[in-house]
Design an enzyme around this catalytic site. Structure first.
Site, PDB file in Angstrom:
ATOM      1  N   GLY A   1       2.434  18.471   9.901  1.00 13.39           N
ATOM      2  CA  GLY A   1       2.010  17.292   9.157  1.00 13.39           C
ATOM      3  C   GLY A   1       2.912  16.112   9.469  1.00 13.39           C
TER       4      GLY A   1
ATOM      5  CD  GLN B   1       7.264  12.394   8.265  1.00 16.45           C
ATOM      6  OE1 GLN B   1       6.109  12.752   8.104  1.00 16.45           O
ATOM      7  NE2 GLN B   1       8.224  13.226   8.607  1.00 16.45           N
TER       8      GLN B   1
ATOM      9  CB  CYS C   1      10.833  17.125   6.514  1.00 19.05           C
ATOM     10  SG  CYS C   1      10.155  15.470   6.664  1.00 19.05           S
ATOM     11  CG  LEU C   2       8.114  16.888  12.220  1.00 25.16           C
ATOM     12  CD1 LEU C   2       6.892  16.238  12.852  1.00 25.16           C
ATOM     13  CD2 LEU C   2       8.737  17.894  13.174  1.00 25.16           C
TER      14      LEU C   2
ATOM     15  CG  HIS D   1       6.042  17.905   3.117  1.00 24.80           C
ATOM     16  ND1 HIS D   1       7.204  18.643   3.158  1.00 24.80           N
ATOM     17  CD2 HIS D   1       6.203  16.875   3.998  1.00 24.80           C
ATOM     18  CE1 HIS D   1       8.045  18.067   4.020  1.00 24.80           C
ATOM     19  NE2 HIS D   1       7.463  17.008   4.543  1.00 24.80           N
ATOM     20  CD  GLU D   2       3.214  15.565   5.966  1.00 28.63           C
ATOM     21  OE1 GLU D   2       3.724  14.436   6.114  1.00 28.63           O
ATOM     22  OE2 GLU D   2       3.772  16.614   6.349  1.00 28.63           O
TER      23      GLU D   2
ATOM     24  CG  HIS E   1       6.738  12.136   3.980  1.00 27.51           C
ATOM     25  ND1 HIS E   1       8.076  11.871   4.134  1.00 27.51           N
ATOM     26  CD2 HIS E   1       6.538  13.345   4.561  1.00 27.51           C
ATOM     27  CE1 HIS E   1       8.666  12.886   4.775  1.00 27.51           C
ATOM     28  NE2 HIS E   1       7.748  13.798   5.041  1.00 27.51           N
TER      29      HIS E   1
HETATM   30 NI    NI Z   1       8.033  15.593   5.983  1.00 27.10          NI
END
Ligand code: NI
Length: 150
Positions: free
Chosen positions: A46, A51, A88-89, A130-131, A134
């Site tokens: 995701g 991000q 998380c990236l 989660h997304e 963000h």
């Molecule tokens: Ni994330």
């Protein structure tokens, strides 16, 4: 398709509330495709627009059921709970156990501006929570029971 640089750690944009997208233009459609490409390249499931430095309510996910692009996603009808590990990236090297709803309803526009509504469960439900976090400037480490090195 372009691979976009992923914002990391303490970058301020990760802590802002992202703005609604007024219209799904060609530019937005291209950004979603670039986000998908970036997510796959980073082996993520995701990615949210903040991000990649865009303060917009856009997310892309693929938990192994094919790509999903969502514009202005809203989650409601939260049901049950699930506790599992997340990463998380934007926060490489750390993971944590996060309690999420087991099931959520999702309302959004797709990459063509068409309204979509569906129920998500399991990993997809987790990933969407989660997304969408963000988009509100929330990171998984804010919700994790225990954060540890990956
Ligand atoms: Ni994330």
């Amino acid at each position: 398709m372009a691979q976009l640089p992923i914002k990391k750690g303490t970058d301020g944009i990760l802590r802002q509330r992202a703005k609604p997208v007024p219209k799904v233009t060609k530019k937005i459609n291209k950004l979603l495709k670039d986000m998908l490409h970036t997510m796959y390249s980073a082996q993520g499931v995701g990615l949210a627009a903040p991000q990649v430095g865009k303060n917009l309510r856009l997310v892309v996910v693929d938990v192994g059921e094919g790509p999903l692009c969502l514009v202005n996603p809203v989650l409601d009808q939260f049901e049950g709970t699930q506790l599992d590990q997340e990463g998380c990236l934007s926060l490489p090297g750390v993971v944590g156990d996060v309690r999420r709803a087991a099931k959520v309803r999702v309302e959004a526009l797709d990459e063509n501006g068409k309204p979509v509504r569906f129920i998500a469960e399991g990993l997809l439900a987790r990933c969407l929570q989660h997304e969408v976090d963000h988009l509100d400037g929330i990171l998984f480490i804010d919700r994790a029971i225990k954060v540890r090195e990956a």
